[in-house]
Design a protein around this motif. Structure first.
Motif, PDB file in Angstrom:
ATOM      1  N   VAL A 262     -91.174 -41.058  27.747  1.00  0.00           N
ATOM      2  CA  VAL A 262     -91.401 -40.481  29.069  1.00  0.00           C
ATOM      3  C   VAL A 262     -91.528 -38.979  28.858  1.00  0.00           C
ATOM      4  N   ALA A 263     -92.631 -38.391  29.348  1.00  0.00           N
ATOM      5  CA  ALA A 263     -92.907 -36.996  29.002  1.00  0.00           C
ATOM      6  C   ALA A 263     -93.667 -36.297  30.119  1.00  0.00           C
ATOM      7  N   ASP A 264     -93.749 -34.969  29.995  1.00  0.00           N
ATOM      8  CA  ASP A 264     -94.536 -34.190  30.949  1.00  0.00           C
ATOM      9  C   ASP A 264     -96.022 -34.357  30.700  1.00  0.00           C
ATOM     10  N   ASP A 265     -96.376 -34.728  29.462  1.00  0.00           N
ATOM     11  CA  ASP A 265     -97.768 -34.901  29.068  1.00  0.00           C
ATOM     12  C   ASP A 265     -97.795 -35.905  27.913  1.00  0.00           C
ATOM     13  N   PRO A 266     -98.794 -36.785  27.867  1.00  0.00           N
ATOM     14  CA  PRO A 266     -98.822 -37.777  26.791  1.00  0.00           C
ATOM     15  C   PRO A 266     -98.836 -37.171  25.396  1.00  0.00           C
ATOM     16  N   GLY A 267     -99.320 -35.930  25.276  1.00  0.00           N
ATOM     17  CA  GLY A 267     -99.404 -35.304  23.957  1.00  0.00           C
ATOM     18  C   GLY A 267     -98.160 -34.553  23.529  1.00  0.00           C
ATOM     19  N   THR A 268     -97.168 -34.427  24.400  1.00  0.00           N
ATOM     20  CA  THR A 268     -95.957 -33.682  24.036  1.00  0.00           C
ATOM     21  C   THR A 268     -95.092 -34.527  23.093  1.00  0.00           C
ATOM     22  N   PRO A 269     -94.777 -34.014  21.904  1.00  0.00           N
ATOM     23  CA  PRO A 269     -93.939 -34.790  20.974  1.00  0.00           C
ATOM     24  C   PRO A 269     -92.508 -34.879  21.486  1.00  0.00           C
ATOM     25  N   PRO A 270     -91.800 -35.961  21.166  1.00  0.00           N
ATOM     26  CA  PRO A 270     -90.430 -36.135  21.654  1.00  0.00           C
ATOM     27  C   PRO A 270     -89.504 -34.996  21.239  1.00  0.00           C
ATOM     28  N   ARG A 271     -88.740 -34.516  22.200  1.00  0.00           N
ATOM     29  CA  ARG A 271     -87.709 -33.513  21.937  1.00  0.00           C
ATOM     30  C   ARG A 271     -86.324 -34.138  21.906  1.00  0.00           C
ATOM     31  N   ALA A 272     -86.205 -35.342  22.448  1.00  0.00           N
ATOM     32  CA  ALA A 272     -84.920 -36.040  22.464  1.00  0.00           C
ATOM     33  C   ALA A 272     -85.178 -37.534  22.301  1.00  0.00           C
ATOM     34  N   ILE A 273     -84.246 -38.212  21.658  1.00  0.00           N
ATOM     35  CA  ILE A 273     -84.322 -39.660  21.453  1.00  0.00           C
ATOM     36  C   ILE A 273     -83.053 -40.286  22.020  1.00  0.00           C
ATOM     37  N   VAL A 274     -83.232 -41.284  22.879  1.00  0.00           N
ATOM     38  CA  VAL A 274     -82.108 -42.013  23.457  1.00  0.00           C
ATOM     39  C   VAL A 274     -81.916 -43.296  22.659  1.00  0.00           C
ATOM     40  N   HIS A 275     -80.755 -43.419  22.023  1.00  0.00           N
ATOM     41  CA  HIS A 275     -80.447 -44.543  21.152  1.00  0.00           C
ATOM     42  C   HIS A 275     -79.615 -45.584  21.904  1.00  0.00           C
TER      43      HIS A 275
ATOM     44  N   GLY B 208     -71.307 -51.978  34.556  1.00  0.00           N
ATOM     45  CA  GLY B 208     -71.228 -50.749  33.776  1.00  0.00           C
ATOM     46  C   GLY B 208     -72.592 -50.208  33.407  1.00  0.00           C
ATOM     47  N   ALA B 209     -73.548 -50.307  34.333  1.00  0.00           N
ATOM     48  CA  ALA B 209     -74.894 -49.818  34.060  1.00  0.00           C
ATOM     49  C   ALA B 209     -74.884 -48.305  33.842  1.00  0.00           C
ATOM     50  N   PHE B 210     -75.889 -47.843  33.123  1.00  0.00           N
ATOM     51  CA  PHE B 210     -76.043 -46.417  32.858  1.00  0.00           C
ATOM     52  C   PHE B 210     -76.937 -45.817  33.937  1.00  0.00           C
ATOM     53  N   VAL B 211     -76.412 -44.867  34.699  1.00  0.00           N
ATOM     54  CA  VAL B 211     -77.176 -44.182  35.741  1.00  0.00           C
ATOM     55  C   VAL B 211     -77.130 -42.683  35.443  1.00  0.00           C
ATOM     56  N   MET B 212     -78.303 -42.046  35.382  1.00  0.00           N
ATOM     57  CA  MET B 212     -78.361 -40.643  34.991  1.00  0.00           C
ATOM     58  C   MET B 212     -79.530 -39.946  35.676  1.00  0.00           C
ATOM     59  N   ARG B 213     -79.295 -38.668  36.061  1.00  0.00           N
ATOM     60  CA  ARG B 213     -80.363 -37.816  36.556  1.00  0.00           C
ATOM     61  C   ARG B 213     -80.806 -36.895  35.421  1.00  0.00           C
ATOM     62  N   SER B 214     -82.119 -36.840  35.179  1.00  0.00           N
ATOM     63  CA  SER B 214     -82.673 -35.958  34.151  1.00  0.00           C
ATOM     64  C   SER B 214     -83.441 -34.840  34.842  1.00  0.00           C
ATOM     65  N   LEU B 215     -83.092 -33.598  34.528  1.00  0.00           N
ATOM     66  CA  LEU B 215     -83.684 -32.413  35.156  1.00  0.00           C
ATOM     67  C   LEU B 215     -84.374 -31.611  34.069  1.00  0.00           C
ATOM     68  N   LEU B 216     -85.691 -31.496  34.156  1.00  0.00           N
ATOM     69  CA  LEU B 216     -86.466 -31.060  33.003  1.00  0.00           C
ATOM     70  C   LEU B 216     -87.566 -30.083  33.385  1.00  0.00           C
ATOM     71  N   ASP B 217     -87.783 -29.114  32.503  1.00  0.00           N
ATOM     72  CA  ASP B 217     -88.905 -28.191  32.628  1.00  0.00           C
ATOM     73  C   ASP B 217     -89.856 -28.428  31.461  1.00  0.00           C
ATOM     74  N   PRO B 218     -91.173 -28.369  31.680  1.00  0.00           N
ATOM     75  CA  PRO B 218     -92.114 -28.592  30.583  1.00  0.00           C
ATOM     76  C   PRO B 218     -92.056 -27.440  29.561  1.00  0.00           C
ATOM     77  N   PRO B 219     -92.382 -27.757  28.315  1.00  0.00           N
ATOM     78  CA  PRO B 219     -92.744 -29.093  27.819  1.00  0.00           C
ATOM     79  C   PRO B 219     -91.489 -29.925  27.545  1.00  0.00           C
ATOM     80  N   TRP B 220     -91.517 -31.186  27.928  1.00  0.00           N
ATOM     81  CA  TRP B 220     -90.396 -32.075  27.642  1.00  0.00           C
ATOM     82  C   TRP B 220     -90.919 -33.467  27.303  1.00  0.00           C
ATOM     83  N   SER B 221     -90.172 -34.186  26.517  1.00  0.00           N
ATOM     84  CA  SER B 221     -90.563 -35.528  26.115  1.00  0.00           C
ATOM     85  C   SER B 221     -89.326 -36.260  25.606  1.00  0.00           C
ATOM     86  N   LEU B 222     -89.086 -37.455  26.143  1.00  0.00           N
ATOM     87  CA  LEU B 222     -87.923 -38.263  25.777  1.00  0.00           C
ATOM     88  C   LEU B 222     -88.394 -39.588  25.201  1.00  0.00           C
ATOM     89  N   ARG B 223     -87.953 -39.908  24.007  1.00  0.00           N
ATOM     90  CA  ARG B 223     -88.254 -41.220  23.441  1.00  0.00           C
ATOM     91  C   ARG B 223     -87.072 -42.139  23.732  1.00  0.00           C
TER      92      ARG B 223
END
Length: 328
Positions: free
Chosen positions: A75-88, A15-30
Motif C-alpha cells: 500500500v503506497a502513495d504511488d505504485p513506483g514508491t519502494p517500500p519504506r516499512a514491512i509489516v511482518h 484480538g484483531a489488530f486495528v491501527m490508524r496510519s498517518l503518512l506523508d508522501p513518499p510512503w510505501s508499506l509492504r
C-alpha cells in the motif's frame, strides 16, 4: 440460515489488530503479515493497492478495501514508491533492512506513521488468526474487493475511527465487534453488486431459491434430485436444468460442497467431535466425512482443525463462489 447469511456470519474477530496510519508522501508499506483477511479504509487522501502479481488499484478518499490473505501486497502513495516499512506476522514492523519501526513511527494510541497531520490517513483492521474468518468466506472473495465510501454506512466508519483512538477498559473487545460490523456491512454491499457469485442471484428465483434453502437448512437429509424436486413442486428434469443454469453446478454437487464447507467451519469454530459434525452435515460416520474431506481439500478433518490450510483436491470441482466468469 442461507448461504449469504452464513458467509456474513464468518468474521468473528478475537484480538484483531486495528491501527490508524498517518503518512506523508513518499510512503510505501509492504504488508507481509500472512493475515487471512484485512479491511483498509482511506479516511484522508488516497492510496494505491499494489499486489505482487496484478495491476495496481487506486483507493480514493472513503474507499473501503477488503483484502483476502495470505499473499503479501504493498500500500503506497504511488505504485513506483519502494517500500519504506514491512509489516511482518504478529504486526512487527521493520525497515527493509530489518530496523524496528514500532517505536520510531509511534504517534499515540493505535496510531503510527510519518506525520500526525499527514496527507493520507488509513484505518486498517486485520483478522490475524485462522478461524476468525470462515474458510468458505475466504474462498468466496477475490484477492481485493473495493467499495466506495457511500456504499458502506458512514456511521460505522466514523465510530470505528473514533474508537480506534481511545484507550478505555474493554476497548479491544469493542473494537473487535466494530470491526466485525464494518466487515459484514462491506461484504454485504460487495455481494449485492452485479459480480456477486452465481448462487447469490439464484436465491431470487422461486424454484432454485427454494431448493437452495432446503439443501442448506437440511444438509443431513439424504437428498436426491427427485426428492428435492418433489419438495419444490416441480419436475426432476426442470429443477436439475434450471438449478445448474443458475448456480453453475447440479443440486447434489452443490449439496456436497455445502456439506464439506460447513464441516470445515464447524471443525474450526466448535469443539464438536468429528463424528458429531459428520452427522450434522449429512455423513453417517467420521470415516466417510474424512474420506470426502481429504478428497476435496487435500487434508484430513483433524489436520484442518489443527490449523492446516485447505487446498483443492483433484477429484471434485469447486463451487463457483468467486463470481468470475458469470453473466450476473
Amino acid at each position: 440460515m442461507d448461504a449469504l447469511a452464513d458467509l456474513l456470519d464468518g468474521p468473528r474477530a478475537r484480538g484483531a489488530f486495528v491501527m490508524r496510519s498517518l503518512l506523508d508522501p513518499p510512503w510505501s508499506l509492504r504488508i507481509a503479515d500472512r493475515a487471512p483477511l484485512a479491511v483498509i479504509v482511506v479516511t484522508r487522501g488516497s492510496a494505491w493497492f499494489v499486489p505482487d502479481d496484478a495491476e495496481p488499484t487506486r483507493l480514493g478518499t472513503g474507499a473501503v478495501a477488503i483484502v483476502r490473505g495470505p499473499d503479501a501486497y504493498v500500500v503506497a502513495d504511488d505504485p513506483g514508491t519502494p517500500p519504506r516499512a514491512i509489516v511482518h506476522p504478529g504486526q512487527t514492523t521493520t525497515t527493509p533492512d530489518g530496523e524496528l519501526l514500532c517505536e520510531t513511527w509511534d504517534l499515540g494510541v493505535r496510531s503510527w506513521g510519518t506525520d500526525p497531520d499527514g496527507a493520507t490517513a488509513l484505518l486498517t483492521g486485520t483478522y490475524e488468526f485462522a478461524g476468525t474468518v470462515s474458510e468458505r468466506l475466504l474462498r468466496a472473495l477475490p484477492p481485493l474487493a473495493v467499495l466506495d465510501g457511500d456504499q458502506v454506512d458512514a456511521r460505522l466508519l466514523g465510530l470505528l475511527v473514533d474508537e480506534s483512538g481511545r484507550d478505555a477498559p474493554g476497548q479491544a473487545a469493542l473494537l473487535d465487534r466494530l470491526l466485525d460490523l464494518l466487515t459484514i456491512a462491506a461484504l454485504r454491499a460487495w455481494f449485492a453488486r452485479e459480480r456477486a457469485p452465481r448462487w447469490y442471484h439464484a436465491y431470487a428465483d422461486p424454484m432454485v431459491g427454494q431448493a437452495l434453502r432446503l439443501l442448506e437448512h437440511n444438509p443431513a437429509t439424504d437428498w436426491t434430485v427427485a426428492d428435492l424436486a418433489a419438495a419444490v413442486g416441480v419436475s426432476r428434469a426442470a429443477l436439475a436444468r434450471r438449478f445448474t443454469d443458475l448456480v453453475g453446478e447440479p443440486p447434489i454437487a452443490y449439496l456436497t460442497e455445502w456439506r464439506l464447507a460447513r464441516a470445515a467451519d464447524l471443525l474450526r469454530g466448535t469443539d464438536a467431535t468429528v463424528e458429531s459434525i459428520a452427522r450434522q452435515v449429512g455423513y453417517g460416520t467420521a470415516f466417510s466425512l474424512g474420506a470426502a474431506f481429504k478428497r476435496r481439500y487435500g487434508i484430513s478433518p483433524g489436520a484442518h482443525r489443527r490449523g492446516a490450510n485447505l487446498t483443492s483436491g483433484d477429484d471434485e470441482p469447486a463451487m463457483d463462489l468467486t463470481g468470475s466468469g458469470t453473466d450476473g
